[in-house]
Design an enzyme around this catalytic site. Structure first.
Site, PDB file in Angstrom:
ATOM      1  N   ARG A 171     -15.624   0.714   4.497  1.00 12.06           N
ATOM      2  CA  ARG A 171     -16.614   1.683   4.985  1.00 12.06           C
ATOM      3  C   ARG A 171     -16.737   2.800   3.966  1.00 12.06           C
ATOM      4  O   ARG A 171     -16.004   2.842   2.981  1.00 12.06           O
ATOM      5  CB  ARG A 171     -16.155   2.271   6.326  1.00 12.06           C
ATOM      6  CG  ARG A 171     -14.733   2.868   6.228  1.00 12.06           C
ATOM      7  CD  ARG A 171     -14.298   3.600   7.462  1.00 12.06           C
ATOM      8  NE  ARG A 171     -12.885   3.890   7.471  1.00 12.06           N
ATOM      9  CZ  ARG A 171     -12.305   4.891   6.834  1.00 12.06           C
ATOM     10  NH1 ARG A 171     -13.042   5.702   6.086  1.00 12.06           N
ATOM     11  NH2 ARG A 171     -11.004   5.102   6.923  1.00 12.06           N
ATOM     12  N   GLU A 223       6.388  -2.930   5.167  1.00 13.99           N
ATOM     13  CA  GLU A 223       6.394  -2.904   3.708  1.00 13.99           C
ATOM     14  C   GLU A 223       7.557  -2.054   3.214  1.00 13.99           C
ATOM     15  O   GLU A 223       7.988  -1.118   3.895  1.00 13.99           O
ATOM     16  CB  GLU A 223       5.099  -2.286   3.158  1.00 13.99           C
ATOM     17  CG  GLU A 223       3.901  -3.182   3.178  1.00 13.99           C
ATOM     18  CD  GLU A 223       2.702  -2.522   2.531  1.00 13.99           C
ATOM     19  OE1 GLU A 223       1.876  -3.251   1.975  1.00 13.99           O
ATOM     20  OE2 GLU A 223       2.581  -1.290   2.582  1.00 13.99           O
ATOM     21  N   LYS A 253      -5.319  12.686   5.086  1.00 16.94           N
ATOM     22  CA  LYS A 253      -5.645  13.435   3.879  1.00 16.94           C
ATOM     23  C   LYS A 253      -6.120  14.850   4.206  1.00 16.94           C
ATOM     24  O   LYS A 253      -6.810  15.067   5.196  1.00 16.94           O
ATOM     25  CB  LYS A 253      -6.718  12.679   3.091  1.00 16.94           C
ATOM     26  CG  LYS A 253      -6.262  11.283   2.662  1.00 16.94           C
ATOM     27  CD  LYS A 253      -7.431  10.382   2.320  1.00 16.94           C
ATOM     28  CE  LYS A 253      -6.972   8.955   2.130  1.00 16.94           C
ATOM     29  NZ  LYS A 253      -8.102   8.015   1.976  1.00 16.94           N
ATOM     30  N   GLY A 296      -4.252   6.985   9.755  1.00 17.79           N
ATOM     31  CA  GLY A 296      -2.888   7.490   9.879  1.00 17.79           C
ATOM     32  C   GLY A 296      -2.197   7.131  11.186  1.00 17.79           C
ATOM     33  O   GLY A 296      -1.061   7.552  11.424  1.00 17.79           O
ATOM     34  N   HIS A 354      -1.090   8.721  -4.106  1.00 15.17           N
ATOM     35  CA  HIS A 354      -2.037   7.908  -3.344  1.00 15.17           C
ATOM     36  C   HIS A 354      -3.350   7.914  -4.130  1.00 15.17           C
ATOM     37  O   HIS A 354      -4.068   8.906  -4.146  1.00 15.17           O
ATOM     38  CB  HIS A 354      -2.227   8.518  -1.949  1.00 15.17           C
ATOM     39  CG  HIS A 354      -3.124   7.719  -1.053  1.00 15.17           C
ATOM     40  ND1 HIS A 354      -2.888   7.579   0.282  1.00 15.17           N
ATOM     41  CD2 HIS A 354      -4.262   7.034  -1.298  1.00 15.17           C
ATOM     42  CE1 HIS A 354      -3.836   6.839   0.828  1.00 15.17           C
ATOM     43  NE2 HIS A 354      -4.689   6.502  -0.123  1.00 15.17           N
ATOM     44  N   ARG A 378     -10.997  19.623   3.319  1.00 19.77           N
ATOM     45  CA  ARG A 378     -11.453  19.349   4.679  1.00 19.77           C
ATOM     46  C   ARG A 378     -11.211  20.589   5.542  1.00 19.77           C
ATOM     47  O   ARG A 378     -10.083  21.076   5.641  1.00 19.77           O
ATOM     48  CB  ARG A 378     -10.714  18.161   5.268  1.00 19.77           C
ATOM     49  CG  ARG A 378     -10.859  16.888   4.455  1.00 19.77           C
ATOM     50  CD  ARG A 378     -10.249  15.708   5.194  1.00 19.77           C
ATOM     51  NE  ARG A 378     -10.253  14.492   4.377  1.00 19.77           N
ATOM     52  CZ  ARG A 378     -10.067  13.274   4.853  1.00 19.77           C
ATOM     53  NH1 ARG A 378      -9.847  13.102   6.148  1.00 19.77           N
ATOM     54  NH2 ARG A 378     -10.083  12.223   4.053  1.00 19.77           N
TER      55      ARG A 378
END
Length: 455
Positions: A293, A200, A237, A165, A208, A339
């Site tokens: 990853r 972009e 997120k 981010g 997402h 989270r």
């Protein structure tokens, strides 16, 4: 199989990797900074070695010290986890030069797909849809203004070498562009040592959607379904789930096929994630980036697919074929991850380091997992990311998963520091979230304004 691997990370992901390695019969070496001397991953690993002071630049990002630790302990491979050096091609190349296996893709592929501009060019070659944008790096505001006029507003500025981010700004008008570009470029330079940007056309609001892929050195590439990561704050997120309620059978096949095509095009090895933006109004999706990853949110995919992604990473790095073929992968039920951070959502999510005086992690029942490196009496240092745990649930359907998550969050008890548990509980109980009616604009534009007005 490897005899010993070094984990170049800390926190819950280091603990997660140690546990997977132990179940495979592989010895582990933990690295730690002076601030992490009493961290859980240090206690759980077979060996532990200090690599520097508290600042991550002097410890967890110190390539020479980490490689020296690997040599000194006889580690044959290094698992970088996520963050820190996990997407650093220089580090991967140094591992290769020292005959230490980097548990991830090659440095060449990392350069190709970790850099957003290179990745975009490769996806165009592969025939994967991308959003209109700049064809190369953008270094000046004059270039940015010209490109933005060509593709049209709104646009999004992104750090070419970015992630997490950082180095991202949304721009709606030409008046906003110059200050936004300068701020994003400065942030990118500070975070990644590289101020190169690209531009972009902004697909916003959107869903997402990301697809978990696995590849090996024998030419096999599979996907493990998609995750919906649309609940975000400042491009980071907050909650993830799998499968996405926004996708039907046909679109799911199109997106996962595009992800596999992307990985096959670059001969990808190990775990990776292809991220897409889905424009729900048109049903079109666009390649956004690839994470080379393991992801923070990988447990939701493990729950619905039954595949242990971290074990697959270790096996693939050892030269083994993937333990499953695409036709063997079946998806069951619904999984959600929240989270848990040591932060205060009522005060702009300010970090809340300090000593945990009491800790109770939820448990009991089938389909509940808590990934954490916390324990009662542990002091959370102020130097690193504020995430202290992940609560992951799995149910036969989405409603059961939501109810299980609510139950788990109600049981979660941390004393001594402020956390976002109550925030997550309100979010998971919000009528829009319960209905699956949300996109990337929901958290910032709808939920947070109401949440932060509450006393």
């Amino acid at each position: 199989m490897f005899n010993k691997i070094l984990i170049a990370n800390r926190g819950e992901i280091a603990v997660r990797i140690i546990r997977a390695a132990r179940e495979l019969g592989v010895g582990t070496v933990a690295i730690y900074s002076t601030a992490d001397r009493d961290a859980l991953h240090v206690h759980l690993a077979d060996e532990a070695i200090c690599v520097g002071p508290a600042r991550s630049t002097e410890s967890y990002l110190n390539m020479n010290n980490i490689l020296s630790a690997a040599v000194a302990t006889g580690a044959q491979a290094i698992h970088p986890g996520f963050g820190f050096l996990s997407e650093n091609s220089k580090f991967a190349r140094l591992c290769e030069e020292m005959n230490i296996k980097f548990i991830g893709p090659s440095a060449k592929v990392m350069d190709m797909m970790g850099d957003k501009i290179n990745a975009r060019a490769e996806m165009i070659k592969a025939g994967v849809p991308v959003t209109p944008g700049s064809e190369g790096e953008v270094h000046t505001t004059d270039e940015a203004v010209k490109i933005a006029e060509e593709i049209g507003y709104p646009i999004i500025l992104k750090a070419s070498a970015g992630g997490g981010g950082k180095g991202i700004r949304k721009v709606n008008t030409v008046e906003e562009l110059v200050p936004a570009f300068e701020a994003a470029q400065a942030e990118a330079q500070a975070a990644f040592g590289n101020g190169a940007m690209f531009i972009e056309r902004m697909i916003f609001p959107a869903r997402h959607i990301e697809v978990q892929i696995l590849g090996d050195s024998h030419g096999n590439v599979i996907h493990l379904g998609e995750r919906d990561c649309s609940l975000q704050r400042n491009n980071q997120k907050v909650l993830e789930e799998s499968p996405s309620v926004a996708i039907g059978h046909t679109l799911r096949n199109e997106i996962t096929s595009a992800a596999v095509k992307s990985a096959q095009h670059v001969s990808y090895e190990n775990a990776g994630t292809i991220e897409f933006l889905l424009d729900e109004s048109s049903g079109k999706f666009y390649f956004m980036e690839m994470n080379t990853r393991v992801q923070v949110e990988h447990p939701v995919t493990e729950f619905v697919s039954g595949v242990d992604i971290v074990k697959e990473q270790i096996r693939v790095a050892n030269g083994n074929e993937l333990s499953v073929k695409q036709e063997d992968v079946t998806f069951s039920g619904h999984a959600i991850e929240c989270r848990i951070n040591a932060e205060n959502p009522k005060f702009n999510f300010a970090p809340s380091p300090g000593k945990i005086t009491n800790l109770f992690l939820p448990g009991g029942g089938v389909g509940l997992r808590v990934d954490s490196a916390m324990y009662s009496g542990y002091t959370i240092p102020p130097y690193y990311d504020s995430m202290i745990a992940k609560v992951i649930v799995h149910g036969e359907n989405r409603f059961e998963a939501l109810m299980k998550m609510q139950r788990a969050l109600l049981e979660f008890d941390v004393e001594g520091v402020t956390t976002n548990v109550d925030f997550q509980l309100e979010l998971i109980s919000d009528p829009h979230v319960v209905a699956g009616d949300y996109d990337t604009s929901f958290l910032g534009n709808v939920f947070l304004p109401e949440y932060q007005k509450e006393d």
